[in-house]
Write a protein that holds these residues in place. Structure first.
Motif, short mmCIF file in Angstrom:
data_model
loop_
_atom_site.label_atom_id
_atom_site.label_comp_id
_atom_site.label_asym_id
_atom_site.label_seq_id
_atom_site.Cartn_x
_atom_site.Cartn_y
_atom_site.Cartn_z
N GLU A 96 0.80 -1.22 0.00
CA GLU A 96 0.00 0.00 0.00
C GLU A 96 0.84 1.28 0.00
O GLU A 96 0.57 2.21 -0.76
N ASP A 97 1.85 1.31 0.88
CA ASP A 97 2.66 2.53 1.01
C ASP A 97 3.98 2.44 0.28
O ASP A 97 4.94 3.11 0.62
N GLU A 147 2.51 1.09 -7.37
CA GLU A 147 2.39 1.76 -8.67
C GLU A 147 2.78 0.82 -9.80
O GLU A 147 2.14 0.78 -10.85
N ARG A 207 -2.40 5.52 -3.99
CA ARG A 207 -1.05 5.89 -4.40
C ARG A 207 -0.95 6.19 -5.89
O ARG A 207 -0.27 7.12 -6.32
N ARG A 266 -2.04 9.56 -6.76
CA ARG A 266 -1.14 10.66 -6.41
C ARG A 266 -0.01 10.82 -7.42
O ARG A 266 0.81 11.71 -7.28
N GLN A 267 0.03 9.94 -8.42
CA GLN A 267 1.05 10.09 -9.46
C GLN A 267 0.68 11.27 -10.33
O GLN A 267 -0.38 11.28 -10.97
N THR A 325 -7.12 8.36 2.42
CA THR A 325 -5.80 8.71 1.92
C THR A 325 -5.82 9.33 0.53
O THR A 325 -4.79 9.56 -0.05
#
Ligand code: C2E
Ligand code: MG
Ligand code: MG
Ligand code: MG
Length: 297
Positions: free
Chosen positions: A87-88, A93, A126, A129-130, A161
């Protein structure tokens, strides 16, 4: 002195114990990350596909790609068993990119076999957020110019998030401009469903299975479902019910005017090779076409 010594020992012991545990869990976390990376390189990840249908007519509106890990020792692993680990991590990605590329290649394979089928993919917070998400999506789409606009759909999970909604919203607008559809996944389970509904440019809302499962026995869940339906209609969104496990769930959904569904009662997620035969043979229960159409307006 003796007491001091004991306390020190105990304290020391505890410290060491904790330390060792901590160390071990970090090590196993890192090992898992490495295994996932290796698995990705060695082609151990696969996608299963679950149909989404218009219940009344039986029309198949698309399939959702769901990742699995064909682990050499552990067997077929579900996303819940490995997604939380990455996840983090930037690996999510890489996996996300692999999922989209693979789903598009699959759509192209189906198309060349005469089956035109939109595919949806789940995207992680995530990935959203790219900053270069849209050009990345565009270059994945460019590999398959034969695919019609609207073939790819992104399913956005409601999570806290997601962060800067203005940013996510403009990314998704950018995606829509290049013919990518957007849906809100697991609707109703997050803390900010209504904010997301208002702010994110999603054409479709997927009502989470937790609100669908008990609609036959729980009048409150049915009320929530009806409420979400009228909200969605007011916002001009399409609604899909997730987790439709039985024909009777479908009956109830149609009675309250929810026409689109996905769930084990219609089809389980299946390997891509199984999709063409499923499409040929699947038929909705005959009485679904006869249920009255609910006019929400
Ligand atoms: P989701 O996107 O909400 O997908 C629906 C999940 O519910 C799938 O589980 C599906 O197999 C299951 N399901 C479908 N119909 C029914 C039903 O009638 N009853 C029940 N009890 N379950 C049903 P799965 O494949 O284990 O995936 C779980 C979650 O993992 C997904 O929930 C999604 O959030 C995430 N996920 C799956 N694939 C990917 C992926 O490629 N990328 C990312 N970021 N997340 C993924
Ligand atoms: Mg989904
Ligand atoms: Mg869902
Ligand atoms: Mg889910």
């Amino acid at each position: 002195d003796q007491a001091m010594y004991q306390a020190k020992l105990a304290g020391k012991g505890r410290y060491h114990l904790f330390d060792a545990d901590h160390d071990r869990s970090i090590r196993s976390h890192n090992e898992t990350l490495e295994r996932i990376q290796q698995g990705l390189q060695q082609g151990e990840f696969i996608l299963h596909y679950q149909p989404k249908v218009h219940m009344r007519t039986g029309r198949v509106i698309g399939v959702e790609a769901l990742v699995r890990w064909q682990h050499p020792e552990n067997g077929l692993m579900s996303p819940a068993q490995f997604l939380p680990v990455i996840e983090d991590h930037p690996l999510s990605e890489a996996l996300g990119e692999w999922v989209i590329g693979t789903a598009l290649a699959q759509a192209a394979t189906w198309k060349s076999a005469g089956v035109e089928l939109p595919v949806s993919v789940n995207v992680s917070a995530r990935q959203l957020r790219q900053r270069d998400l849209v050009p990345r999506l565009r270059s994945l789409l460019d590999r398959h110019p034969e695919l019609a606009p609207g073939t790819l759909e992104l399913e956005i999970l409601e999570t806290s998030t997601l962060g800067d909604l203005a940013l996510v919203s403009s990314l998704l607008e950018g995606a829509r401009e290049i013919g990518i559809e957007v849906s809100l996944d697991d609707f109703g389970t997050g803390y900010s469903s209504l904010t997301y509904l208002k702010r994110l440019p999603a054409g479709t809302i997927k009502i989470d299975q937790s609100f669908v499962r008990d609609i036959l026995d729980n009048p409150e869940d049915l009320k929530i479902l009806e409420g979400v339906l009228s909200l969605a209609i007011a916002f001009d969104r399409q609604v899909i019910a997730e987790g439709v496990e039985t024909v009777r769930h479908g009956d109830m959904l149609l009675r309250v005017g929810c026409e689109f569904a996905q769930g084990f009662g219609i089809a389980r997620p299946m390997p891509p090779e199984a999709i063409p035969a499923w499409l040929l043979h699947w038929q909705p229960p005959a009485h679904w076409s006869g249920l009255p159409i609910i006019d929400h307006n």
